[in-house]
Design an enzyme around this catalytic site. Structure first.
Site, mmCIF file in Angstrom:
data_model
loop_
_atom_site.group_PDB
_atom_site.id
_atom_site.type_symbol
_atom_site.label_atom_id
_atom_site.label_comp_id
_atom_site.label_asym_id
_atom_site.label_seq_id
_atom_site.Cartn_x
_atom_site.Cartn_y
_atom_site.Cartn_z
ATOM 1 N N GLY A 98 122.188 -24.754 52.158
ATOM 2 C CA GLY A 98 123.183 -24.288 53.113
ATOM 3 C C GLY A 98 123.505 -25.393 54.100
ATOM 4 O O GLY A 98 122.757 -26.353 54.226
ATOM 5 N N CYS A 125 116.423 -27.091 49.094
ATOM 6 C CA CYS A 125 117.100 -27.819 50.174
ATOM 7 C C CYS A 125 116.981 -27.051 51.501
ATOM 8 O O CYS A 125 115.886 -26.883 52.014
ATOM 9 C CB CYS A 125 118.546 -28.100 49.781
ATOM 10 S SG CYS A 125 119.276 -29.366 50.824
ATOM 11 N N TYR A 126 118.085 -26.524 52.039
ATOM 12 C CA TYR A 126 117.970 -25.766 53.291
ATOM 13 C C TYR A 126 116.985 -24.610 53.133
ATOM 14 O O TYR A 126 116.244 -24.275 54.057
ATOM 15 C CB TYR A 126 119.344 -25.225 53.721
ATOM 16 C CG TYR A 126 119.266 -24.375 54.964
ATOM 17 C CD1 TYR A 126 119.252 -24.947 56.221
ATOM 18 C CD2 TYR A 126 119.153 -22.981 54.859
ATOM 19 C CE1 TYR A 126 119.136 -24.169 57.365
ATOM 20 C CE2 TYR A 126 119.039 -22.186 55.993
ATOM 21 C CZ TYR A 126 119.032 -22.791 57.246
ATOM 22 O OH TYR A 126 118.916 -22.014 58.371
ATOM 23 N N HIS A 212 118.438 -30.632 44.496
ATOM 24 C CA HIS A 212 119.166 -29.517 43.874
ATOM 25 C C HIS A 212 118.937 -29.501 42.359
ATOM 26 O O HIS A 212 119.540 -30.316 41.653
ATOM 27 C CB HIS A 212 120.662 -29.639 44.178
ATOM 28 C CG HIS A 212 120.980 -29.346 45.602
ATOM 29 N ND1 HIS A 212 121.212 -28.080 46.064
ATOM 30 C CD2 HIS A 212 121.054 -30.160 46.680
ATOM 31 C CE1 HIS A 212 121.441 -28.116 47.366
ATOM 32 N NE2 HIS A 212 121.345 -29.373 47.767
ATOM 33 N N GLU A 214 119.986 -27.255 40.374
ATOM 34 C CA GLU A 214 121.073 -26.526 39.713
ATOM 35 C C GLU A 214 122.233 -27.418 39.297
ATOM 36 O O GLU A 214 123.066 -26.997 38.501
ATOM 37 C CB GLU A 214 121.569 -25.388 40.624
ATOM 38 C CG GLU A 214 122.279 -25.807 41.908
ATOM 39 C CD GLU A 214 121.348 -26.125 43.069
ATOM 40 O OE1 GLU A 214 120.169 -26.412 42.822
ATOM 41 O OE2 GLU A 214 121.803 -26.112 44.233
ATOM 42 N N VAL A 269 141.035 -11.091 28.807
ATOM 43 C CA VAL A 269 139.708 -10.751 28.297
ATOM 44 C C VAL A 269 138.987 -9.748 29.208
ATOM 45 O O VAL A 269 138.270 -8.867 28.720
ATOM 46 C CB VAL A 269 138.855 -12.029 28.062
ATOM 47 C CG1 VAL A 269 138.655 -12.818 29.334
ATOM 48 C CG2 VAL A 269 137.523 -11.713 27.433
ATOM 49 N N ASP A 270 139.191 -9.831 30.514
ATOM 50 C CA ASP A 270 138.415 -8.967 31.408
ATOM 51 C C ASP A 270 138.737 -7.487 31.208
ATOM 52 O O ASP A 270 137.831 -6.664 31.025
ATOM 53 C CB ASP A 270 138.662 -9.338 32.881
ATOM 54 C CG ASP A 270 138.394 -10.809 33.148
ATOM 55 O OD1 ASP A 270 137.721 -11.439 32.317
ATOM 56 O OD2 ASP A 270 138.871 -11.321 34.170
ATOM 57 N N LYS A 412 132.496 -15.168 34.131
ATOM 58 C CA LYS A 412 133.487 -15.176 33.054
ATOM 59 C C LYS A 412 132.859 -15.479 31.684
ATOM 60 O O LYS A 412 133.163 -14.830 30.687
ATOM 61 C CB LYS A 412 134.548 -16.232 33.383
ATOM 62 C CG LYS A 412 135.757 -16.188 32.510
ATOM 63 C CD LYS A 412 136.729 -15.175 33.039
ATOM 64 C CE LYS A 412 138.038 -15.193 32.303
ATOM 65 N NZ LYS A 412 138.972 -14.236 32.901
#
Ligand code: XMP
Length: 556
Positions: A98, A125-126, A212, A214, A269-270, A412
């Site tokens: 953050g 991190c934060y 990080h 990710e 598609v949704d 998605k």
């Protein structure tokens, strides 16, 4: 000239209507067979990793990585009460990064249950700084901001978090503050040149990392997240499309009972996946409504009808509202006004058709997780930059229907996987996004029948070449725009004054940002050549090389 407006005509399409039968049907049947077998053997127990959002631009990415490992997770606000989260069957907590500093007044902190619930915790991190600060360690403003690549060296004391990883790892850093003293009971697990304490642990599942994991720049970040999920939290890989379908169908059955449901199909598609889930759950209690607004691409309405009839075998109301949309759009030039007109017209037609169905209790919507996160974030005012969500003008607020949103917690790509699981054709599952107001916002200036025909023909060529060259799935979107400009050209011995078509092709991560796609010159050459030859009235083709920002994806 536009023709005289006619009232909307609609007819109910049933599964027995004589439409062309495709090979999809066979695939769908096979899929359905596999699915029921899988359902019989799968045991569904949803475990959740809670991601406490401190406002990092990467929080969503953490969620995606966890889900990619087949573990369910939810992003929650930093002040979420335990009563709300306990029912999610949490197996561990991740504290996100953050922009704040823990020693600022009003800096967001983790709720006390994070430390009392006896759950594994990973601060990133934060999130690590918050953990250290709250548990009695010390965080300070670093002398130097550490941003970008760094090399992480593990100390001798190993932890399951780093199981199987190299002693030195390339990682991605983005922080100003740093840890100068771990909380009591914690020890340093790793360091970088600028962060003597770059990872900490207490040997009992409480962990913090300054980098990080990710982001793709942390090459072994996925392995670190997996170690946390499986070695520290003991999660199992149960978040699969098969389990999702089984669980969701059951939930919809419980929610709907004997009620009646409607769902607007857009061709995307949704709404297709949402409708299919509801149909699987309650069958004929569902009626889908498909409004043909005349602003779709060539052959799209027919394709939607065919697919839904063959796959879903749903009760389908097809509303041919082309003329009423065109009448409403007459003289409208301003893009926002176009959106408003199309949105209002849609509601009018949808409302009318829904009213003819009889008693309706529920409305299905294909809301996705990014929309939910965005509205949560807006409420919490955490994240700085948010895309404005502009859907088809929304659905009638006065309908007083209860909502069914089976995709509310899906990204998605997960929706696409569920679509495949349900046997939807690849063509529909991997369809590029298409705006609700359709081609009306890809025609600059007034929308007319003539311009729509020109744009459809040009768009057809773009699609044909993009698909023919196997580029379709690599692109977030690719399409033609009918610019509001005409230019001089020459054909044979004659001067022409024709339309300028712009070709737009972008790569993107969920449309927040986008880059123009580096299409091969040969493909561009063929697109240009074919459009100027095959589409009457067009004598010039340009390629849009603007990224987002500062451009947007659509021209409008
Ligand atoms: P922009 O043009 O703002 O578009 O970069 C971002 C993404 O949203 C799509 N888009 C829409 N999608 N209803 C939708 O469901 C709409 O009204 C709408 N307008 C734009 C656009 O195609 C791109 O993917």
């Amino acid at each position: 000239m536009p023709q005289e407006p006619k009232p909307t005509t609609s007819h109910r399409v049933t599964a027995s209507d004589d439409l062309e039968v495709s090979a999809y049907l066979e695939i769908a049947k096979q899929k359905a067979g596999q699915e029921s077998q899988a359902q019989a053997t799968s045991s569904v127990s949803r475990e959740t990793i809670l991601i406490i959002d401190f406002g990092s631009q990467y929080s969503r990415l953490i969620a995606r990585r966890v889900r990619e490992s087949k573990v369910y997770c939810e992003i929650i606000a930093h002040d979420s009460p335990w009563e709300d989260v306990a029912k999610l069957n949490p197996k561990g907590v991740i504290l996100s990064g953050g922009p704040a500093s823990v020693y600022e007044t009003d800096a967001p902190l983790a709720p006390s249950w994070v430390f009392d619930a006896n759950l594994p915790v990973l601060g990133i991190c934060y999130g690590m700084q918050a953990l250290v600060h709250q548990l009695g360690g010390k965080v300070e403003a670093g002398k130097k901001r550490e941003f970008g690549h760094a090399v992480l060296h593990q100390n001798a004391s190993s932890d399951p978090l780093f199981h199987g990883l190299d002693q030195a790892l390339p990682v991605w850093m983005s922080h100003g503050d740093r840890i100068v003293q771990p909380p009591p009971g914690f020890y340093a697990l790793a360091y970088t040149d600028n962060s003597p304490i770059a990872a900490i642990g207490n040997g009992q599942g409480m962990l913090g990392i300054q980098f990080h994991p990710e982001v793709v720049h942390t090459a072994q970040g996925k392995a670190i997240i997996d170690n946390f999920l499986f070695r520290v939290c003991g999660c199992s890989r149960t978040w699969t499309p098969t389990n999702f379908v089984t669980e969701t169908v059951r939930e919809i059955q419980d929610q709907v009972g004997k009620g009646n449901v409607i769902c607007a199909l857009s061709g995307g598609v949704d709404s297709a996946v949402a409708a299919m889930l509801v149909h699987k759950a309650v069958g004929d209690q569902l009626t889908c409504i498909f409004v043909n607004n005349g602003l779709m691409r060539r052959e799209e309405p027919e394709r939607v009808l065919n697919t839904f009839q063959k796959y879903l075998k749903v009760n389908l109301v097809y509303a041919d509202a082309v003329e009423s949309f065109m009448t409403a759009l007459e003289g409208v030039v301003d893009p926002e006004e176009k959106r408003k007109v199309v949105g209002e017209e849609f509601i009018r037609v949808f409302d009318f058709e829904a009213g003819r169905i009889g008693k309706v209790d529920f409305l299905t919507q294909g809301t996705l997780y990014p929309d939910v996160i965005e509205s949560q974030t807006e409420e919490n005012k955490i994240s700085a930059k948010i895309k404005t969500h502009h859907n088809v003008g929304g659905l009638p607020k006065n309908m007083k229907l209860k909502l069914i949103e089976p995709l509310r917690y899906l990204f998605k790509d997960e929706v696409r996987n569920v679509g495949l699981e349900l046997g939807l054709p690849d063509e529909m599952v991997y369809r590029q996004p298409f705006p609700g107001p359709g081609l009306s916002i890809r025609i600059l200036g007034e929308v007319t029948y003539e311009k729509l025909e020109v744009l459809r023909a040009a768009d057809w060529v773009v699609m044909d070449e993009i698909k023919g060259n196997n580029l379709y799935r690599d692109l977030w979107q690719s399409f033609a725009v009918l610019t509001g400009t005409r230019s001089v050209g020459v054909t044979g011995d004659f001067r022409t004054y024709g339309y300028v078509i712009a070709v737009r092709a972008v790569t993107s991560d969920e449309a927040m940002t986008a880059d123009w796609a580096r299409l091969p010159y040969d493909t561009l050459a063929r697109i240009s050549n074919r459009i100027t030859n095959e589409v009457p009235g067009v004598n010039r083709v340009v390629f849009d090389i603007t990224s987002k920002p500062p451009g947007t994806i659509e021209w409008e």
